[in-house]
Design an enzyme around this catalytic site. Structure first.
Site, PDB file in Angstrom:
ATOM      1  N   GLU A   1       0.842  -1.198   0.000  1.00  0.00           N
ATOM      2  CA  GLU A   1       0.000   0.000   0.000  1.00  0.00           C
ATOM      3  C   GLU A   1       0.878   1.250   0.000  1.00  0.00           C
ATOM      4  OE1 GLU A   1      -2.831   2.495   3.061  1.00  0.00           O
ATOM      5  OE2 GLU A   1      -2.748   0.317   3.313  1.00  0.00           O
TER       6      GLU A   1
ATOM      7  N   ARG B   1       0.498  10.343   0.407  1.00  0.00           N
ATOM      8  CA  ARG B   1       0.899  11.393   1.349  1.00  0.00           C
ATOM      9  C   ARG B   1       2.094  12.204   0.852  1.00  0.00           C
ATOM     10  NH1 ARG B   1       0.425   8.362   7.271  1.00  0.00           N
ATOM     11  NH2 ARG B   1      -1.518   7.242   6.823  1.00  0.00           N
TER      12      ARG B   1
ATOM     13  N   LYS C   1     -11.128  -1.683   6.503  1.00  0.00           N
ATOM     14  CA  LYS C   1      -9.935  -1.307   7.254  1.00  0.00           C
ATOM     15  C   LYS C   1     -10.385  -0.800   8.621  1.00  0.00           C
ATOM     16  CE  LYS C   1      -6.324   2.283   7.071  1.00  0.00           C
ATOM     17  NZ  LYS C   1      -5.666   3.265   6.190  1.00  0.00           N
TER      18      LYS C   1
END
Length: 212
Positions: free
Chosen positions: A45, A49, A133
Site C-alpha cells: 500500500e 501522502r 480497514k
C-alpha cells in the site's frame, strides 16, 4: 458492482501483513517493493501522502513482478481515478465518505474503506461491503476493542492499521475476523533512505511468518 471480494480477498490473504509505505523519492519505489516481495509481502500500500506517490505506484505496477500494488489514503473520487490509472490493484481509504463509495462502485480496483465504529461499519454494510480497514487501530482501542466490535458483525472482515507493529500484530492476527494487518514497521524510513534493502527484506520475512 460494490466491493469486488473475488479480487480483494486473494490480495489481502497472501500474507499476514500489508506494508504501508510513505515514499518520498519515486526512485526508491522499485527496489523497496522488490525487497518486500522477496521477503514474502506481496500486497503493498503506497499512501498518497507525498508528491511521489502516483509515480511510485506506476513504477511498481510496471516493474515489480509478484507485487499487488495498492494505493492508500485515497480521499476523493479524483484520487481514486488517478490511482487506478497509475496501476493500483486495490484502494484503501481511512474512512468511508459517501462520494468515495459512489465513485468506487464501478472501479476495476476494489476499495477497502476505513471504519472505527459499529455505525460506520453498518452504513457501508448496506452498500455491500464486507471487507474493511479498522483505523486507527491502536488509538481506537486496539485488539480488545476490535474483538468486541466485530463480534456482532458476523459477516465482516477487517485489516487493522494504525499503530500496528511487530509487538502487537499477533494480537490482531489472532482474532478470527482479521484477515491481515497494515503496518509501516517493515519499511523504516532510514532504511529506505540508506537503500538498505537487505534489512527491509529481513523485516518482511519476519512479518510474513506472523500468525502462522
Amino acid at each position: 458492482m460494490t466491493q469486488n471480494i473475488d479480487l480483494l480477498r486473494p490480495v489481502l490473504t497472501r500474507a499476514p501483513v500489508v506494508p504501508v509505505l510513505i515514499i518520498d523519492d519515486a526512485k526508491s519505489a522499485v527496489p523497496l517493493a522488490r525487497a518486500l516481495v522477496a521477503g514474502g509481502l506481496t500486497a503493498l500500500e503506497v499512501t498518497l501522502r507525498t508528491p511521489a506517490a502516483l509515480e511510485a505506484i506506476k513504477a511498481i505496477a510496471d516493474e515489480v513482478e509478484g507485487a499487488d500494488i495498492g494505493a492508500g489514503t485515497v480521499l476523493t473520487p479524483g484520487q481514486l481515478e488517478a490511482c487506478v490509472k497509475a496501476g493500483a490493484k486495490f484502494l484503501v481509504s481511512p474512512g468511508c465518505a459517501p462520494n468515495l463509495l459512489d465513485a468506487a462502485k464501478d472501479s476495476p480496483a476494489p476499495l477497502l474503506p476505513g471504519v472505527a465504529t459499529a455505525s460506520e461499519a453498518m452504513q457501508i454494510m448496506e452498500r455491500g461491503y464486507t471487507y474493511m480497514k479498522f483505523f486507527p487501530a491502536e488509538q481506537a482501542g486496539g485488539a480488545p476493542y476490535l474483538k468486541a466490535l466485530s463480534s456482532p458483525l458476523a459477516d465482516l472482515r477487517f485489516c487493522p492499521t494504525g499503530g500496528v507493529s511487530l509487538k502487537n500484530a499477533a494480537d490482531y492476527l489472532s482474532l478470527p475476523k482479521v484477515i491481515c494487518v497494515g503496518g509501516s514497521w517493515v519499511a523504516p524510513k532510514q532504511a529506505v533512505v540508506d537503500g538498505d534493502w537487505d534489512t527491509i527484506e529481513n523485516l518482511a520475512r519476519d512479518a510474513s511468518k506472523l500468525g502462522r
